[in-house]
Structures are given as structure tokens and as C-alpha cells.
Design an enzyme around this catalytic site. Structure first.
Site, PDB file in Angstrom:
ATOM      1  N   THR A  14       1.013  -2.513 -18.120  1.00 60.71           N
ATOM      2  CA  THR A  14       1.934  -2.035 -18.781  1.00 60.71           C
ATOM      3  C   THR A  14       2.995  -1.123 -18.130  1.00 60.71           C
ATOM      4  O   THR A  14       2.870  -1.090 -16.858  1.00 60.71           O
ATOM      5  CB  THR A  14       1.627  -1.218 -20.253  1.00 60.71           C
ATOM      6  OG1 THR A  14       2.632  -0.841 -21.037  1.00 60.71           O
ATOM      7  CG2 THR A  14       0.899  -0.034 -19.795  1.00 60.71           C
ATOM      8  N   ARG A  67       7.664   1.685 -26.029  1.00 65.76           N
ATOM      9  CA  ARG A  67       6.792   1.134 -25.087  1.00 65.76           C
ATOM     10  C   ARG A  67       5.721   2.101 -24.846  1.00 65.76           C
ATOM     11  O   ARG A  67       5.350   3.192 -25.436  1.00 65.76           O
ATOM     12  CB  ARG A  67       7.957   1.576 -23.932  1.00 65.76           C
ATOM     13  CG  ARG A  67       9.366   0.781 -23.710  1.00 65.76           C
ATOM     14  CD  ARG A  67       8.744  -0.473 -23.573  1.00 65.76           C
ATOM     15  NE  ARG A  67      10.106  -1.245 -23.174  1.00 65.76           N
ATOM     16  CZ  ARG A  67      10.651  -2.134 -24.364  1.00 65.76           C
ATOM     17  NH1 ARG A  67      10.110  -1.928 -25.476  1.00 65.76           N
ATOM     18  NH2 ARG A  67      11.680  -2.779 -23.974  1.00 65.76           N
ATOM     19  N   TRP A 113      20.662   4.567 -21.849  1.00 63.20           N
ATOM     20  CA  TRP A 113      21.106   3.174 -22.321  1.00 63.20           C
ATOM     21  C   TRP A 113      20.249   2.945 -23.582  1.00 63.20           C
ATOM     22  O   TRP A 113      19.027   3.127 -23.820  1.00 63.20           O
ATOM     23  CB  TRP A 113      20.610   1.927 -21.229  1.00 63.20           C
ATOM     24  CG  TRP A 113      21.552   1.778 -20.166  1.00 63.20           C
ATOM     25  CD1 TRP A 113      22.350   2.723 -19.605  1.00 63.20           C
ATOM     26  CD2 TRP A 113      21.705   0.403 -19.383  1.00 63.20           C
ATOM     27  NE1 TRP A 113      23.140   1.990 -18.809  1.00 63.20           N
ATOM     28  CE2 TRP A 113      22.906   0.788 -18.471  1.00 63.20           C
ATOM     29  CE3 TRP A 113      21.143  -0.456 -19.503  1.00 63.20           C
ATOM     30  CZ2 TRP A 113      22.997  -0.299 -17.885  1.00 63.20           C
ATOM     31  CZ3 TRP A 113      21.594  -1.709 -18.546  1.00 63.20           C
ATOM     32  CH2 TRP A 113      22.615  -1.539 -17.898  1.00 63.20           C
ATOM     33  N   LYS A 122       5.806 -13.621 -12.246  1.00 63.33           N
ATOM     34  CA  LYS A 122       4.377 -13.033 -12.374  1.00 63.33           C
ATOM     35  C   LYS A 122       3.559 -14.080 -13.135  1.00 63.33           C
ATOM     36  O   LYS A 122       2.490 -14.013 -13.100  1.00 63.33           O
ATOM     37  CB  LYS A 122       4.671 -11.818 -13.231  1.00 63.33           C
ATOM     38  CG  LYS A 122       5.195 -10.729 -12.178  1.00 63.33           C
ATOM     39  CD  LYS A 122       4.389 -10.415 -11.033  1.00 63.33           C
ATOM     40  CE  LYS A 122       4.902  -9.162 -10.138  1.00 63.33           C
ATOM     41  NZ  LYS A 122       4.065  -9.254  -9.054  1.00 63.33           N
ATOM     42  N   HIS A 173       0.725  -1.174  -0.038  1.00 64.42           N
ATOM     43  CA  HIS A 173      -0.116  -0.003   0.022  1.00 64.42           C
ATOM     44  C   HIS A 173       0.673   1.238   0.066  1.00 64.42           C
ATOM     45  O   HIS A 173       0.171   2.495  -0.319  1.00 64.42           O
ATOM     46  CB  HIS A 173      -0.945  -0.070   1.249  1.00 64.42           C
ATOM     47  CG  HIS A 173      -0.206   0.613   2.615  1.00 64.42           C
ATOM     48  ND1 HIS A 173       0.553  -0.436   3.086  1.00 64.42           N
ATOM     49  CD2 HIS A 173      -0.396   1.348   3.291  1.00 64.42           C
ATOM     50  CE1 HIS A 173       0.919   0.019   4.225  1.00 64.42           C
ATOM     51  NE2 HIS A 173       0.451   1.213   4.298  1.00 64.42           N
ATOM     52  N   ARG A 174       2.236   1.156   0.052  1.00 69.12           N
ATOM     53  CA  ARG A 174       3.102   2.406   0.054  1.00 69.12           C
ATOM     54  C   ARG A 174       3.437   2.527  -1.186  1.00 69.12           C
ATOM     55  O   ARG A 174       4.401   3.455  -1.525  1.00 69.12           O
ATOM     56  CB  ARG A 174       4.129   2.295   1.069  1.00 69.12           C
ATOM     57  CG  ARG A 174       3.674   2.428   2.628  1.00 69.12           C
ATOM     58  CD  ARG A 174       3.307   3.795   3.036  1.00 69.12           C
ATOM     59  NE  ARG A 174       2.936   4.043   4.228  1.00 69.12           N
ATOM     60  CZ  ARG A 174       3.693   4.043   5.405  1.00 69.12           C
ATOM     61  NH1 ARG A 174       5.327   4.047   5.191  1.00 69.12           N
ATOM     62  NH2 ARG A 174       3.510   4.195   6.805  1.00 69.12           N
ATOM     63  N   TYR A 180      12.005 -12.232 -13.424  1.00 66.14           N
ATOM     64  CA  TYR A 180      10.765 -11.589 -12.770  1.00 66.14           C
ATOM     65  C   TYR A 180       9.361 -12.031 -13.557  1.00 66.14           C
ATOM     66  O   TYR A 180       8.345 -12.309 -13.020  1.00 66.14           O
ATOM     67  CB  TYR A 180      11.043 -10.351 -13.060  1.00 66.14           C
ATOM     68  CG  TYR A 180       9.692  -9.318 -12.596  1.00 66.14           C
ATOM     69  CD1 TYR A 180       9.650  -9.210 -11.439  1.00 66.14           C
ATOM     70  CD2 TYR A 180       8.944  -8.608 -13.815  1.00 66.14           C
ATOM     71  CE1 TYR A 180       8.399  -8.442 -10.978  1.00 66.14           C
ATOM     72  CE2 TYR A 180       7.897  -7.773 -13.202  1.00 66.14           C
ATOM     73  CZ  TYR A 180       7.316  -7.702 -11.860  1.00 66.14           C
ATOM     74  OH  TYR A 180       6.621  -6.938 -11.507  1.00 66.14           O
TER      75      TYR A 180
END
Length: 365
Positions: free
Chosen positions: A167, A250, A243, A143, A14-15, A139
């Protein structure tokens, strides 16, 4: 099902960027029985602590927005952390939600679950059709496991668990760490600092570093120390070095839009709404969340330069990885379920830069 206003809702994370926005969105809709715990108060990697928390609080619904996240550099360097910590968080929170008969669970994933060369725009059906992007594979696998846990509990036990795949997100409470944050907040900070150096505004540079020190270097350090450290991240008075080549495309979604979509799904979309009832094989029940609009990293950087007013040069380090060439979501499913985004990228960059500057200024008051 619709959650009654008196429902007790646990927002894990929640933070964070999205969790804090979901918390505020729920409060604005009249949900006041919200539960949140900081990492110091509850370590989601600890199964005993998580079980004890569920035993004591007995939430009616859960939003799993907690995750170990980062950009390309962090994903490359800390591969074990990304897969282990995310699997452990998901295992603990989803498992205890099942044991405690939580009536509704919303799991937040990421569109990095899709193959590196997935057809664009990416539909939910593209999942597991070809190899993942190498840089964030651990990762992504975590997921995918999380969304499959939700899907499997729903299919075997009838649980009302729904997974949403946002996204690239950005917005208030974002992480501006120069190494571990996502592309847009890192870009905003780098270009902002370069602008300050270019204008010899050392007061602003020192305020920034006092709020968010870089490798132990804060505003109390000498100009030479600051310049040396920032140059390591491609930040100089005359140029910013980013980079890759700037060519990848995106899609970006304002975090408060993501929160609104998440709460919409939590309150109005059941697992049974996420797939065709007549399907022989029920899979890919997750929901993409995005704008359906893409922009190149180069064009994004140019927009940030215009917003900040940086008059230096923009350079690209093509020896560094670009990541996936394109990553545009097909949001038809979400649109059919009744939700559309509101904030476009130009307005979002403006809002985020204003928020960033406010945070820098406020910390010294």
C-alpha cells in the site's frame, strides 16, 4: 525454501525508500553478501548492461525494488515515462534472473494495480475485474505486467518468483520533492515550510531549500523569490493548500515494516504457498502488504499539522483530482503467511518528521 546466509542477494533499487530498508533488514538478519548498484553504476533500462551485470555477479536471489515512481501530478504529466521505464526495468531484471537461474525473486509492485472502484477492502482476487484509476493507469499496467511475469514464469518454468503489492509507503529515505513525491512526504514538507514561514524562521526555510531546491530556488535566493515559488505549491505563511477535497481514504505503511514483510516473504514464502494447490486456474498469486487500516487525506493532514505545530489554515483545491476514493487492502493472505505490521500512522508521522528534520539539519554541518 530458505535462503542460506551465504546467499548472494541482489537488491535492485537499494538506495530507494523500500530498497534501502530491505538492505538493512537483510543485513540485520546476517545476510552480508548483498549486491547493490546505483543508477549511475547500472542503468536498468539498458538490457545489455543488465545482462553483463548478471553475467559478472551471478546472484542467487533478486529483490526487484527499483521502479519509476511518483504522486498524482507526476503520474498525470509523465504517463509515457511511467509505463515505459517500469516495463523496461521489469523485462530486463526478471528476464536476466530467469536466464541466470536465480533461485528466488521477489517483485515489489503497488496496490494501484486494483480497479478504481474495487470492493473494499481489496482482496488479491479484485485484480483486473474493472477499469483502473485514470491518473495512474500507465504505472498500474506496468506493475500488473510485472506480477503476471512472475506468475507466468512460475507456472511455465517452475520459477520461485513471488510478487508483493504494498500500500502507500512512507519512511526514512523518502522523496520529499514537492511535485514528484507521494502524498505523505509532500504533505509533511509543505506543512513544515508553511510553519517556518508562519514563524518567520527564515534560517530553517533556507536550510530546507539548500538541501532540496525547488525549481532552482535554494536558500541563497531572496525572500521574495522563495515566497513566490513556494506559493506556486500552495505553501504560504498563513495557509497550506492541498490537492483535492481531502475526502479520499488511504492506507499507509511504514517502509521498514514493508521491508520486514518483504524479507519475511523472501525467506519463508514460496510461489507454491501463494495459491490453493487444487485450483483449476492459478492466478492472483501476488500478496497484498499493508495495515488493513485507512485514514482520510484530510485527517492525515490534520495529524501532520499537529505534529509540526503549524498554526495556520488548511485549505483544499477541489479543482484538482482526488484520485481513487478508497484504497484499502485486505491483508488476510499476508497474515495467514505469518506477518503483521508494527508501526501505526501516528508513530510513523512522528518518526518521519523527526527524520526529515534531522536530514535538513545534518546537511549544513
Amino acid at each position: 525454501m530458505t535462503l542460506p546466509k551465504e546467499s548472494k542477494i541482489y537488491v535492485a533499487g537499494h538506495r530507494g525508500l523500500v530498497g534501502s530498508a530491505i538492505w538493512n533488514n537483510l543485513k540485520s538478519r546476517g545476510y552480508t553478501r548483498l549486491i547493490g548498484r546505483t543508477h549511475a553504476e547500472l542503468d536498468l533500462l539498458d538490457p545489455v548492461a543488465v545482462r553483463q551485470f548478471f553475467d559478472e555477479e551471478k546472484p542467487d536471489a533478486v529483490v526487484l525494488a527499483a521502479a519509476h515512481v511518483g504522486g498524482i501530478m507526476a503520474n498525470l504529466q509523465y504517463r509515457a515515462d511511467f509505463i515505459y521505464q517500469n516495463l523496461q526495468i521489469q523485462q530486463n531484471v526478471i528476464g536476466e534472473s530467469f536466464r541466470h537461474n536465480v533461485s528466488k525473486l521477489l517483485f515489489l509492485g503497488s496496490t494501484c494495480i486494483y480497479p478504481r472502484m474495487a470492493p473494499q477492502p481489496m482482496t488479491e482476487e479484485a485484480l483486473l475485474t474493472s477499469p483502473l484509476e485514470y491518473t495512474n493507469e500507465p504505472y498500474a499496467i506496468a506493475k500488473i505486467a510485472g506480477l503476471k511475469m512472475c506468475e507466468s514464469f512460475a507456472l511455465q518454468y517452475g520459477c520461485n518468483y513471488v510478487a508483493v503489492m504494498p500500500t502507500n509507503l512512507y519512511g526514512p529515505n523518502d522523496n520529499f520533492h514537492l511535485e514528484k513525491s507521494h502524498v505523505l512526504p509532500a504533505m509533511i514538507r509543505k506543512i513544515h515550510l508553511a510553519k517556518c514561514l508562519n514563524e518567520e524562521n527564515w534560517e530553517a526555510v533556507r536550510k530546507d531549500l539548500n538541501l532540496r531546491p525547488v525549481e532552482g530556488v535554494d536558500g541563497q535566493c531572496s525572500q521574495e523569490e522563495i515566497l513566490t515559488t513556494l506559493s506556486h505549491y500552495g505553501i504560504t505563511p498563513k495557509a497550506v493548500i492541498l490537492w483535492g477535497t481531502g475526502s479520499p481514504m488511504r492506507e499507509f505503511l511504514w517502509s521498514e515494516d514493508m521491508a520486514d514483510a518483504s524479507v519475511h516473504v523472501l525467506l519463508h514464502v514460496d510461489f507454491t504457498d501463494t495459491h490453493a494447490p487444487e485450483a483449476k486456474e492459478i492466478r492472483n498469486c501476488h500478496i497484498n502488504v499493508g495495515t488493513g487500516i485507512e485514514i482520510s487525506i484530510r485527517e492525515l493532514a490534520e495529524k501532520v499539522m499537529a505534529e509540526t505545530g503549524f498554526r495556520g489554515e488548511l485549505k483544499w483545491d477541489s479543482t484538482k483530482p482526488d484520485g481513487t476514493p478508497r484504497k484499502l487492502t485486505d491483508v488476510s493472505k499476508l497474515h495467514d503467511l505469518g506477518w503483521h505490521h508494527q508501526v501505526d500512522i501516528d508513530e510513523g508521522i512522528h518518526r518521519l518528521y523527526e527524520w526529515y528534520l534531522l536530514g535538513v539539519n545534518d546537511v549544513r554541518k
